[in-house]
Every structure is written in C-alpha cells, then in structure tokens.
Design a protein around this motif. Structure first.
Motif, PDB file in Angstrom:
ATOM      1  N   TYR A 119      26.347  -1.629 -31.904  1.00 54.00           N
ATOM      2  CA  TYR A 119      27.428  -0.818 -32.464  1.00 54.00           C
ATOM      3  C   TYR A 119      26.938   0.596 -32.724  1.00 54.00           C
ATOM      4  O   TYR A 119      25.864   0.805 -33.291  1.00 54.00           O
ATOM      5  CB  TYR A 119      27.925  -1.444 -33.770  1.00 54.00           C
ATOM      6  N   ALA A 121      27.862   3.637 -34.830  1.00 54.07           N
ATOM      7  CA  ALA A 121      28.681   4.086 -35.961  1.00 54.07           C
ATOM      8  C   ALA A 121      29.189   5.512 -35.767  1.00 54.07           C
ATOM      9  O   ALA A 121      30.279   5.851 -36.231  1.00 54.07           O
ATOM     10  CB  ALA A 121      27.884   3.981 -37.258  1.00 54.07           C
ATOM     11  N   ASP A 124      32.105   5.009 -33.560  1.00 52.09           N
ATOM     12  CA  ASP A 124      32.938   3.869 -33.946  1.00 52.09           C
ATOM     13  C   ASP A 124      33.273   3.012 -32.722  1.00 52.09           C
ATOM     14  O   ASP A 124      34.411   2.627 -32.503  1.00 52.09           O
ATOM     15  CB  ASP A 124      34.215   4.350 -34.641  1.00 52.09           C
ATOM     16  N   GLU A 161      36.258  -4.581 -32.306  1.00 50.16           N
ATOM     17  CA  GLU A 161      35.799  -3.622 -33.320  1.00 50.16           C
ATOM     18  C   GLU A 161      36.636  -3.718 -34.594  1.00 50.16           C
ATOM     19  O   GLU A 161      36.107  -3.652 -35.695  1.00 50.16           O
ATOM     20  CB  GLU A 161      35.845  -2.193 -32.780  1.00 50.16           C
ATOM     21  N   TRP A 165      33.651  -6.019 -36.488  1.00 50.53           N
ATOM     22  CA  TRP A 165      32.714  -5.068 -37.085  1.00 50.53           C
ATOM     23  C   TRP A 165      32.852  -4.988 -38.608  1.00 50.53           C
ATOM     24  O   TRP A 165      31.839  -4.980 -39.324  1.00 50.53           O
ATOM     25  CB  TRP A 165      32.814  -3.687 -36.446  1.00 50.53           C
ATOM     26  N   GLU A 169      29.808  -5.349 -41.338  1.00 48.80           N
ATOM     27  CA  GLU A 169      29.542  -4.349 -42.386  1.00 48.80           C
ATOM     28  C   GLU A 169      29.545  -4.984 -43.771  1.00 48.80           C
ATOM     29  O   GLU A 169      28.671  -4.712 -44.589  1.00 48.80           O
ATOM     30  CB  GLU A 169      30.594  -3.241 -42.345  1.00 48.80           C
TER      31      GLU A 169
END
Length: 178
Positions: A119, A121, A124, A161, A165, A169
């Motif tokens: 991933y 960040a 995104d 996502e 995701w 997180e």
C-alpha cells in the motif's frame, strides 16, 4: 449393461462437478508489515465482495472476460489496468490469504490462494503481487487457478482499498508496542 454404463457416467459427472466447484471466499487473513497478529476478516459483507475466481484465464462461454467491466464484481485486482512495469518499492507489504468454503458437504473452509499486497499511503493506492514460479505460494495458487500472468504486480481495485485498507490501519493502530 446400460444401467452400469449410466451409473458410471453419472459417477464421472459428479466427480467432474466436484473437481470444478469453486469455493466462496469466507475469510481473508492478512499478515506482515506492522501487524502484530494476523488480521482475520470474516465479515460476509466484506469477504463476500472478493473472489479468487476471476482474472486472466477465466472464461465465460469460451471468451476471456477479465477486461469486461460487466465481470469486475469480486475482483481485488484491477485487471483492466494491466500489470505494472516494475514492482513498487519502499512500501509496507502484507501477505493476504484467501480461505474458501465449498458447496460439497464434506468440504471445510480451506486455504485457497495467497498474494502479496503493498500500500502506498502517499497516493492512497495499493498493489497486488501474484506469486510466480520462484515463489513458495505459486504451486498452491496454480493448483486453485492459473492466470498465466503470475510473477507480476497489479493495481488493486477501489473496493479493496475502501473495504480492506481501513481494517489494516485500524489493526495497526491498536497493535501493542514492544
């Protein structure tokens, strides 16, 4: 004689049906990077959205369908975007394992497929790696489904996502520090 032939044919058809049965994703496990313990996703509203039974090599009525927008439901890889020219670097990586339940009553939930997820960040956006012949997961993956593009990185879908995701997180945020 006809009865024996009919029974043999019926047995062969039921074996072929069982062998070709595709399991439904019922659990996704994610390990690696900043996760202290495996993240196990079992919420049917999430895991039910993703299936390993799509992509290159999958046909409907003899036609490849992985680039057709009508057949993008259930994908975690954005097949129409194609493979990346090079692997993403400097990103946290996670091993993602898909577990399936099969319709046959004697089958239990079984490991089906493994990919690597990275991933970014800053953008995104995420990426998936399909293990290639030099990777340990290749053999078990190819036993389930062979796409012909293994050993490459691909873009993830927006639904992956959006749904997965945030769970990673959250699991990272609550991970105990050592």
């Amino acid at each position: 004689m006809n009865r024996i032939l009919a029974l043999a044919l019926l047995a062969m058809l039921s074996i072929a049906e069982t062998a070709s049965a595709k399991g439904e994703t019922v659990r996704i496990e994610i390990t690696g990077a900043s996760l202290a313990t495996p993240l196990k996703i079992t919420d049917p509203d999430i895991v039910g959205r993703f299936s390993i039974w799509n992509g290159p090599g999958v046909t409907v009525n003899g036609q490849q369908v992985h680039l057709d927008p009508r057949y993008q439901d259930g994908t975690f890889i954005d097949w129409p975007k194609g493979q990346l020219a090079q692997a993403p670097t400097g990103l946290r990586r996670y091993e993602v394992s898909f577990y399936c339940a099969f319709e046959h009553p004697t089958e239990e939930v079984k490991f089906c497929y493994r990919v690597t997820y990275a991933y970014d960040a800053s953008s995104d956006h995420g990426y998936m790696y399909l293990p290639g012949p030099a990777d340990t997961a290749f053999k078990s993956n190819a036993h389930a489904i062979y796409h012909g593009v293994e050993g490459n990185w691909f873009h993830t879908t927006g639904s992956w996502e959006k749904l997965v995701w945030p769970l990673i997180e959250k699991a990272t945020a609550v991970a105990p520090t050592r």
